[in-house]
Write a protein that holds these residues in place. Structure first.
Motif, PDB file in Angstrom:
ATOM      1  N   GLY A  30       0.770  -1.229   0.000  1.00 16.40           N
ATOM      2  CA  GLY A  30       0.000   0.000   0.000  1.00 16.40           C
ATOM      3  C   GLY A  30       0.804   1.283   0.000  1.00 16.40           C
ATOM      4  O   GLY A  30       0.224   2.365  -0.082  1.00 16.40           O
ATOM      5  N   GLY A  31       2.102   1.192   0.104  1.00 10.27           N
ATOM      6  CA  GLY A  31       2.910   2.394   0.099  1.00 10.27           C
ATOM      7  C   GLY A  31       2.917   3.061  -1.268  1.00 10.27           C
ATOM      8  O   GLY A  31       2.460   2.493  -2.256  1.00 10.27           O
ATOM      9  N   GLY A  32       3.429   4.285  -1.306  1.00 11.12           N
ATOM     10  CA  GLY A  32       3.498   5.005  -2.559  1.00 11.12           C
ATOM     11  C   GLY A  32       3.838   6.458  -2.347  1.00 11.12           C
ATOM     12  O   GLY A  32       4.236   6.865  -1.255  1.00 11.12           O
ATOM     13  N   LEU A  33       3.663   7.228  -3.387  1.00 13.59           N
ATOM     14  CA  LEU A  33       3.941   8.665  -3.370  1.00 13.59           C
ATOM     15  C   LEU A  33       2.625   9.428  -3.283  1.00 13.59           C
ATOM     16  O   LEU A  33       1.689   9.159  -4.050  1.00 13.59           O
ATOM     17  CB  LEU A  33       4.703   9.056  -4.634  1.00 13.59           C
ATOM     18  N   VAL A  34       2.566  10.365  -2.338  1.00 14.84           N
ATOM     19  CA  VAL A  34       1.351  11.146  -2.152  1.00 14.84           C
ATOM     20  C   VAL A  34       1.744  12.568  -1.793  1.00 14.84           C
ATOM     21  O   VAL A  34       2.805  12.798  -1.198  1.00 14.84           O
ATOM     22  CB  VAL A  34       0.464  10.510  -1.057  1.00 14.84           C
ATOM     23  N   GLN A  35       0.896  13.503  -2.140  1.00 18.99           N
ATOM     24  CA  GLN A  35       1.159  14.894  -1.781  1.00 18.99           C
ATOM     25  C   GLN A  35       0.760  15.155  -0.336  1.00 18.99           C
ATOM     26  O   GLN A  35      -0.110  14.461   0.221  1.00 18.99           O
ATOM     27  CB  GLN A  35       0.390  15.834  -2.695  1.00 18.99           C
ATOM     28  N   ALA A  36       1.374  16.150   0.248  1.00 18.19           N
ATOM     29  CA  ALA A  36       1.021  16.536   1.608  1.00 18.19           C
ATOM     30  C   ALA A  36      -0.475  16.823   1.697  1.00 18.19           C
ATOM     31  O   ALA A  36      -1.050  17.450   0.800  1.00 18.19           O
ATOM     32  CB  ALA A  36       1.825  17.757   2.030  1.00 18.19           C
ATOM     33  N   GLY A  37      -1.073  16.351   2.767  1.00 21.54           N
ATOM     34  CA  GLY A  37      -2.509  16.485   2.947  1.00 21.54           C
ATOM     35  C   GLY A  37      -3.302  15.315   2.416  1.00 21.54           C
ATOM     36  O   GLY A  37      -4.505  15.206   2.690  1.00 21.54           O
ATOM     37  N   GLY A  38      -2.650  14.451   1.669  1.00 23.88           N
ATOM     38  CA  GLY A  38      -3.321  13.308   1.083  1.00 23.88           C
ATOM     39  C   GLY A  38      -3.423  12.128   2.032  1.00 23.88           C
ATOM     40  O   GLY A  38      -3.065  12.219   3.217  1.00 23.88           O
ATOM     41  N   LEU A  45       7.355   1.538   1.338  1.00 23.48           N
ATOM     42  CA  LEU A  45       7.816   2.926   1.345  1.00 23.48           C
ATOM     43  C   LEU A  45       6.663   3.898   1.126  1.00 23.48           C
ATOM     44  O   LEU A  45       5.897   3.767   0.167  1.00 23.48           O
ATOM     45  CB  LEU A  45       8.879   3.129   0.267  1.00 23.48           C
ATOM     46  N   VAL A  46       6.588   4.867   2.017  1.00 21.17           N
ATOM     47  CA  VAL A  46       5.631   5.965   1.893  1.00 21.17           C
ATOM     48  C   VAL A  46       6.427   7.252   1.705  1.00 21.17           C
ATOM     49  O   VAL A  46       7.280   7.576   2.534  1.00 21.17           O
ATOM     50  CB  VAL A  46       4.734   6.064   3.138  1.00 21.17           C
ATOM     51  N   THR A  47       6.140   7.948   0.631  1.00 17.66           N
ATOM     52  CA  THR A  47       6.803   9.226   0.354  1.00 17.66           C
ATOM     53  C   THR A  47       5.750  10.313   0.246  1.00 17.66           C
ATOM     54  O   THR A  47       4.828  10.204  -0.557  1.00 17.66           O
ATOM     55  CB  THR A  47       7.617   9.156  -0.942  1.00 17.66           C
ATOM     56  N   VAL A  48       5.901  11.340   1.068  1.00 11.23           N
ATOM     57  CA  VAL A  48       4.962  12.455   1.071  1.00 11.23           C
ATOM     58  C   VAL A  48       5.689  13.690   0.555  1.00 11.23           C
ATOM     59  O   VAL A  48       6.654  14.147   1.160  1.00 11.23           O
ATOM     60  CB  VAL A  48       4.397  12.710   2.473  1.00 11.23           C
ATOM     61  N   SER A  49       5.214  14.206  -0.550  1.00  6.66           N
ATOM     62  CA  SER A  49       5.853  15.377  -1.146  1.00  6.66           C
ATOM     63  C   SER A  49       5.188  16.657  -0.650  1.00  6.66           C
ATOM     64  O   SER A  49       3.993  16.684  -0.378  1.00  6.66           O
ATOM     65  CB  SER A  49       5.773  15.298  -2.666  1.00  6.66           C
ATOM     66  N   SER A  50       5.984  17.689  -0.558  1.00  4.77           N
ATOM     67  CA  SER A  50       5.457  18.975  -0.060  1.00  4.77           C
ATOM     68  C   SER A  50       4.929  19.844  -1.197  1.00  4.77           C
ATOM     69  O   SER A  50       5.092  19.539  -2.357  1.00  4.77           O
ATOM     70  CB  SER A  50       6.558  19.720   0.686  1.00  4.77           C
ATOM     71  N   ASN A  64      -4.194   9.650   7.075  1.00  6.47           N
ATOM     72  CA  ASN A  64      -4.801  10.860   6.524  1.00  6.47           C
ATOM     73  C   ASN A  64      -3.969  12.081   6.887  1.00  6.47           C
ATOM     74  O   ASN A  64      -3.135  12.034   7.784  1.00  6.47           O
ATOM     75  CB  ASN A  64      -6.226  11.026   7.063  1.00  6.47           C
ATOM     76  N   SER A  65      -4.219  13.170   6.192  1.00  2.00           N
ATOM     77  CA  SER A  65      -3.513  14.435   6.454  1.00  2.00           C
ATOM     78  C   SER A  65      -2.008  14.215   6.512  1.00  2.00           C
ATOM     79  O   SER A  65      -1.333  14.679   7.432  1.00  2.00           O
ATOM     80  CB  SER A  65      -4.014  15.050   7.765  1.00  2.00           C
ATOM     81  N   LEU A  66      -1.516  13.505   5.540  1.00  2.00           N
ATOM     82  CA  LEU A  66      -0.097  13.151   5.543  1.00  2.00           C
ATOM     83  C   LEU A  66       0.792  14.375   5.423  1.00  2.00           C
ATOM     84  O   LEU A  66       0.450  15.355   4.743  1.00  2.00           O
ATOM     85  CB  LEU A  66       0.201  12.168   4.421  1.00  2.00           C
ATOM     86  N   LYS A  67       1.934  14.297   6.086  1.00  2.00           N
ATOM     87  CA  LYS A  67       2.912  15.381   6.101  1.00  2.00           C
ATOM     88  C   LYS A  67       4.239  14.867   5.530  1.00  2.00           C
ATOM     89  O   LYS A  67       4.506  13.656   5.589  1.00  2.00           O
ATOM     90  CB  LYS A  67       3.138  15.844   7.541  1.00  2.00           C
TER      91      LYS A  67
END
Length: 120
Positions: free
Chosen positions: A6-14, A115-120, A82-85
């Motif tokens: 379930g990991g991946g790339l998501v934008q902040a707030g996602g 891996l979870v990557t949260v982009s700003s 939720n509300s990822l930073k």
């Protein structure tokens, strides 16, 4: 065996939802935990839940944003994030242990990490 996904790339707030499927002897462990390790940092506790559903607990850094749940019929534990930073960026690991604990030393079995990557 524990299989995390379930990991991946998501934008902040996602949001993202991680899953951890238990099989074999890991299904007998009463507690499932989630931990994470950011680059250059030690592995840290995120949350745990009992298979009975009677107990769950979160680290202060994720409380109110993350929710741990389980589906006993599928031997699967979930981590809804939720509300990822950006500071949530890390490899997330699920683990199985004999009793509730925030220390990784208590957990006997570990998944491979996702891996979870949260982009700003």
């Amino acid at each position: 065996q524990l299989q995390a996904s379930g990991g991946g790339l998501v934008q902040a707030g996602g949001s993202l939802r991680l899953a951890c499927e238990a099989s074999g002897r890991t299904t007998s462990a009463p507690v499932m935990g989630w931990f994470r390790q950011a680059p250059g940092r030690d592995r840290e506790f995120v949350a745990f839940i009992t298979w009975s559903g009677s107990s769950s607990y979160y680290s202060d850094s994720v409380k109110g944003r993350f929710t741990v749940s389980r589906d006993s019929a599928k031997n699967t534990v979930y981590l809804q994030m939720n509300s990822l930073k950006p500071e949530d960026t890390a490899v997330y690991y699920c683990a199985a242990g004999p009793h509730i604990a925030t220390s990784m030393r208590i957990y006997d079995y570990w998944g491979q990490g996702t891996l979870v990557t949260v982009s700003s």
